[in-house]
Scaffold this active site. Structure first.
Site, mmCIF file in Angstrom:
data_model
loop_
_atom_site.group_PDB
_atom_site.id
_atom_site.type_symbol
_atom_site.label_atom_id
_atom_site.label_comp_id
_atom_site.label_asym_id
_atom_site.label_seq_id
_atom_site.Cartn_x
_atom_site.Cartn_y
_atom_site.Cartn_z
ATOM 1 C CG ASP A 1 -2.385 1.059 1.023
ATOM 2 O OD1 ASP A 1 -1.976 1.859 0.164
ATOM 3 O OD2 ASP A 1 -3.123 0.895 1.768
HETATM 4 C C1 BGC Z 1 -5.103 3.452 0.054
HETATM 5 C C2 BGC Z 1 -5.179 2.480 -1.112
HETATM 6 C C3 BGC Z 1 -4.999 3.087 -2.268
HETATM 7 C C4 BGC Z 1 -3.373 3.809 -2.212
HETATM 8 C C5 BGC Z 1 -3.424 4.768 -3.583
HETATM 9 C C6 BGC Z 1 -3.606 4.217 0.157
HETATM 10 O O1 BGC Z 1 -4.019 5.218 1.223
HETATM 11 O O2 BGC Z 1 -5.074 2.601 1.276
HETATM 12 O O3 BGC Z 1 -6.322 1.745 -1.078
HETATM 13 O O4 BGC Z 1 -5.112 2.191 -3.229
HETATM 14 O O5 BGC Z 1 -3.701 4.696 -1.302
HETATM 15 O O6 BGC Z 1 -4.035 5.705 -3.381
#
Ligand code: BGC
Length: 825
Positions: A215
């Site tokens: 993530d």
């Molecule tokens: C989120 C993800 C997301 C990523 C990119 C993170 O803060 O938890 O679900 O895909 O950001 O935007």
């Protein structure tokens, strides 16, 4: 692989920037582009100038219990991805709705792992049929937002396997997903970007052969994360791998074979999405906007859950001369949830606009908001904005350190996203929003700024404030983007008075708090307001004069979003009071609940009907009119328990950094003490059904799937769809068991008077449990109880199934592949 040096290989394992991966011409690899999901495909920009089809939120999709629809939405997203040059969609989110307080509840499918897995797998099949990778996220136990970057989730092994891992298992095995995302949190002490669960379970037991990415900013170690089965650190270009990983391999701390494993996973993904020379991928045919609109309209209605109806719905047009459409979300609805799922729809059909369009001129439609859904100062609406040159919108000026103008942009909105690529332009010192606001009436106007860093508001050239905005202590990064702090200034204006407003942000002044991340900046405006009491009185007067009242209540971004959890399940502001007062004034009051997650409905017994719409995408208003007027059936069934009170719900508040999943297997309706206002699986169509007979195999061999046949008759007066649900339980078990669990479901449709057979497949897993001592799936041989019906508590037919252990079991017949029953033949 042989063509790549170690340095080239390691370079590939960290993103090139916020959304893309490095290209490598030496092996014919072009850059791969990722984008969030799942409400639409946002693409590289965070901007209203790059709109995306806004589909119903995942909870709404799961509420349809309609796998073909999930495939169709996945296909639509693949087309959107291809249109925007995106290869990897960062969806679906497979975490469970463990607690209604969870901030990303709207982005999860369900509290039930079987429903989440089946809808998730269908969605993945749809996306990937278009040659675009889907991403199973967030692996694992990332079921709430509080302290999400560091929280250590303590979860028992059975709950982990039987509940939280189960949707991932289905999506890997039945969806064949190409990409997965390791979550921020720890599980039982270990950060998920370093966890042995990645290799042991995701790759090993489940057989996942795609790319495991972190993530965003979740990977924080070099050696530990590189030794786990994490393949890709996102975003880039910096991060804990790069040069540090190269050095670690050279000194022998990380085996080069592990690097090769990661690169191979990446090249496999590249091959699948057509990013390697000579590899083709499926090319979905782009559809016309009208076709997209038709799908989104149908999909929204398919997810609406009618939880109460005293007979008022569907509305009889003949009796409506005057309709009151009331509530904060009637003209300002939420079509999607906040955070990384944000997209910019090309348009939004509001409930008010949808009903007006459907009813035409013969019906008088009155409207007032009645109450506010949030306390924050709203973004200055487009209707208020005029550029200095006179056209609608704002002028954005990019100003250099020496005060010279580097450039301008004309924008339609006063909510901007300052991307770091702009900030990296060293010459840029200030970003200014210029607009002219003309007072529509005399009174106090509250003008403000939202963001992080330094903001200077000037009105007619005079500085109103020059201040630094800092995030709340401990705020998540996304929280600082979605609901940043605000500065306000109140000014008294006379009707028709115009003022020149300039909001200036000092570029780089948020670096201490936000690092190298993009920034949200908004100019806010609240025109003179009637008092809360006066607004409610006005709503009551409109309700009193109307034949039918539609009240659209809901949440706002300040309550439901990624980055933080909810503190309360009450509707914000005075919405409960509004609903009660309106319902007392008109007995034909229909409540429309525009939230992503459950809220308490203290007035539930006082209204004629309650329709839950979730965050239904850009076609909200059209779909709502279709359902209220009976052109479409509300297709949804609750994918979670809708609680009647807050007492006893699982908390999402870590204690000393630890969040214990103390409820174990008793999540939602599985808990014996589950108190529901509306039960899991509940939802009314516009017809009635009689459950006639159920046939189940008397015996099932351990480890074999089975099938249950349920015969039902449509006893109503219109064609309808019913979701036949089968639940299992084991009253005399020697094990700790949930009170009941969803074993399978099958939607069927029938004409009035028609009898149909729902064949409900039961996977072998339904009768299995995780044997933590032996570290494998096991069966407790003996009798399981099955109940069939229309929710977890409305079970009309029952059967007993004996599961034989593997040795004494008879094999299933070769013809059907699964022991079944024949009540419908
Ligand atoms: C989120 C993800 C997301 C990523 C990119 C993170 O803060 O938890 O679900 O895909 O950001 O935007």
């Amino acid at each position: 692989m042989a063509a790549l040096s170690l340095k080239q290989k390691v370079r590939l394992l960290t993103g090139a920037d916020l959304w893309t991966l490095h290209a490598e011409p030496a092996v014919g690899l072009r850059r791969i582009v990722t984008s969030d999901g799942p409400a639409g495909v946002r693409g590289g920009a965070w901007d209203e100038r790059d709109p995306a089809a806004n589909v119903p939120c995942p909870t709404a999709l799961a509420a349809s219990w309609d796998e073909p629809l999930a495939v169709e939405i996945g296909q639509l997203l693949a087309e959107e991805a291809r249109r925007k040059g995106v290869d990897v969609v960062l969806a679906p989110m497979l975490n469970l709705q463990r607690s209604p307080y969870g901030g990303r509840h709207f982005e999860c499918f369900s509290e039930d792992p079987l429903l989440a897995g089946r809808i998730g797998a269908a969605f993945v099949r749809g996306v990937q049929a278009g040659g675009v990778a889907a991403t199973a996220k967030h692996f694992i136990a990332n079921d709430s937002e509080r302290e999400r970057m560091t929280v250590d989730v303590h979860v028992g092994e059975r709950a982990l396997r039987e509940l939280y891992l189960a949707p991932f298992e289905t999506v890997v095995r039945e969806g064949g997903v190409w990409s997965a995302m390791a979550s921020y949190n720890r599980v039982n002490g270990c950060p998920m970007t370093e966890s042995p669960l990645l290799r042991g379970v995701l790759r090993g037991a489940l057989g996942f052969d795609g790319v495991v990415m972190s993530d965003w900013f979740a990977a924080r170690s070099t050696v530990a994360s590189a030794r786990s089965a994490l393949d890709l650190v996102m975003p880039g270009p910096d991060g804990p791998w790069g040069g540090a990983l190269l050095a670690a391999v050279r000194r022998g701390a990380v085996d080069e074979a592990m690097i090769d494993e990661k690169v191979l996973a990446l090249l496999r993904l590249a091959s699948r999405v057509g990013a390697l020379d000579g590899r083709e991928r499926a090319t979905p045919r782009p559809r016309k906007p009208a076709d997209t609109a038709a799908v989104l309209r149908r999909a929204a209605a398919a997810g609406f859950v009618l939880v109460r109806n005293d007979g008022v719905l569907p509305l009889d047009r003949a009796v409506i001369g005057r309709l009151a459409v009331i509530g904060p979300n009637a003209a300002t609805p939420r079509t999607l949830g906040g955070g990384s799922a944000t997209v910019f729809p090309p348009y939004t059909v509001t409930p008010l606009a949808g009903l007006r369009a459907a009813l035409g001129d013969e019906v008088t439609v009155d409207h007032c908001t009645g109450a506010r859904a949030g306390e924050r100062l709203p973004v200055a609406g487009p209707g208020w904005l005029r550029r200095p040159s006179g056209e609608a919108g704002v002028e954005v000026r990019f100003v250099a350190v020496d005060g010279s103008l580097l450039g301008t942009e004309n924008r339609a909105t006063a909510a901007l996203h300052l991307s770091r690529s702009l900030r990296h332009n060293g010459a840029l010192a200030w970003l200014e929003i210029h607009t002219v606001i003309r007072a529509s009436a005399s009174g106090p106007y509250v003008i403000g700024a939202s963001g992080i860093g330094r903001y200077r508001l000037s009105i007619d050239g005079r500085v109103a404030f020059d201040t630094r905005l800092t995030p709340a202590p401990g705020a998540d990064l996304v929280e600082s983007l979605v609901v940043p702090p605000q500065a306000v200034h109140t000014i008294s204006l006379a009707a028709a008075q115009s003022i020149d407003v300039t909001l200036a942000h000092e570029v780089g002044s948020a670096a201490a708090e936000m690092g190298d991340v993009d920034l949200s900046i908004a100019l806010n405006l609240l025109p003179p307001q009637a008092s809360g009491d006066a607004e409610i009185d006005r709503a009551v007067a409109l309700a009193d004069a109307a034949d039918v009242v539609v009240v659209v209540v809901g949440t706002s971004e300040e309550v439901e979003s990624e980055g933080f959890d909810r503190d309360s399940l009450a509707l914000p502001g005075r919405q409960d009071e509004l609903m009660s007062r309106v319902a007392a004034a008109n007995c034909r009051t229909i409540a429309i609940v525009n939230t992503g997650a459950p809220v308490l409905l203290p007035w539930a017994d006082d209204v004629a009907a309650i329709l839950l719409t979730w965050f239904p995408g850009q076609e909200f208003g059209h779909a709502l009119a279709d359902v209220l007027l009976g052109l479409a059936e509300p297709g949804g069934r609750l994918p979670m328990t809708w609680p009647s009170q807050e007492t006893g719900l699982p908390s999402t508040r870590p204690v000393n950094g630890t969040l214990s999943y103390g409820e174990g297997l008793g999540v939602g309706y599985r808990s014996p003490s589950c108190e529901a206002a509306f039960a899991f699986g509940h939802g009314l169509g516009f017809s009635r059904w009689e459950y006639l007979a159920m046939a189940a195999p008397g015996e099932v061999p351990a480890g074999a799937p089975a099938e249950v046949a349920v015969e039902i008759r449509n006893t109503g007066s219109r064609r309808s769809r019913e979701v036949v649900q089968v639940y299992a339980s084991r009253p005399d078990s020697a094990l700790d068991r949930p009170a009941r669990w969803l074993a399978g479901f099958a939607p069927v449709s029938a004409d009035p008077g028609e009898t149909v057979c729902a064949r409900v497949p039961l996977a072998a897993r339904v009768f299995e449990h995780w044997d933590a001592e032996r570290g494998r799936w096991a069966v407790e041989a003996g009798q399981f109880h099955l109940g069939a019906g229309r929710s977890c508590v409305s079970l009309y037919l029952t059967a007993e199934v004996t599961v034989r252990d593997a040795v004494s079991a008879t094999r299933p017949s070769a013809a059907s592949g699964r022991p079944g029953a024949a009540c419908c033949e």
